[in-house]
Write an enzyme that holds these catalytic residues in place. Structure first.
Site: not given
Ligand code: GRF
Length: 202
Positions: A18-20, A97-98, A116, A157
């Site tokens: 969770g750094s973002n 990640l899901k 991304h 993406d």
């Protein structure tokens, strides 16, 4: 009536450190961003990132379809319930990640963004996430990589790019070094992308 910045009620989806999320919250705290994070959803029970929203008393939920024994439709309904209850008008995927439920993608079309860690369309697609991306970039001997922030549609993406930033990785000696170098820039560009959306006139 003058020109006004938009103020989004953001839901951040996370799975890991969770750094973002942390950097978005800090940029809200220091008023770089005008929006609020009103909801956090984690696919992982032990996601380190949950602490950043919990310590700010932001509603934070661990939602895992398998653990809740829900079918895909029920899982989408559960998320939509939370998103509506909290008046969410922007979904920010930050290391989630899901694959996001199709119905959520449809109902929030144009209001979901993702970061991304590579220069899309390169190194995108189903298995291209996290360290897989940086390993592939390293294996190819690329000298430049960098994050892409894009809208989310039903294909991995694939949505329209909002911001892309090239980063010099020529000095990086491993995929881990590339990851560190790119992540620092992710923190800057994710906030820039949200700022851009805040200032966009319909
Ligand atoms: C970031 O590299 C992001 O680009 C990718 O997953 C990583 C998440 O990092 N989608 P964090 O959880 O925000 O620290």
């Amino acid at each position: 009536m003058g020109w006004q910045l938009r103020k989004f009620n953001i839901c951040v989806y996370i799975s890991g450190s969770g750094s973002n999320l942390k950097s978005i919250l800090e940029n809200i705290d220091n008023k770089t961003l005008n929006s609020n994070v009103s909801l956090v959803i984690s696919s992982c029970k032990n996601a380190g990132g949950m602490k950043f929203s919990i310590e700010r008393s932001i509603p934070t939920f661990y939602l895992n379809r398998k653990e809740l024994s829900l079918c895909a439709e029920e899982f989408a309904s559960k998320q939509l319930e939370l998103l509506k209850e909290n008046n969410i008008d922007l979904i920010v995927l930050a290391g989630y990640l899901k694959k996001l439920s199709k119905r959520v993608i449809r109902e929030y079309k144009g209001k979901i963004i993702n970061i991304h860690p590579a220069l899309l369309p390169n190194y995108g697609g189903k298995e291209m996430y996290g360290m897989n991306v940086h390993r592939a970039v390293f294996a190819n001997g690329d000298k430049i990589s960098g994050p892409t922030v894009h809208f989310v549609d039903e294909i991995y993406d694939n949505g329209e790019t909002i911001i892309q930033r090239s980063v010099d990785i020529s000095e990086c000696k491993s995929p881990e070094e590339i990851q560190k170098t790119v992540l620092k820039v992710e923190h800057q560009v994710y906030t820039e992308a949200i700022k851009l959306l805040e200032s966009k006139i319909d």
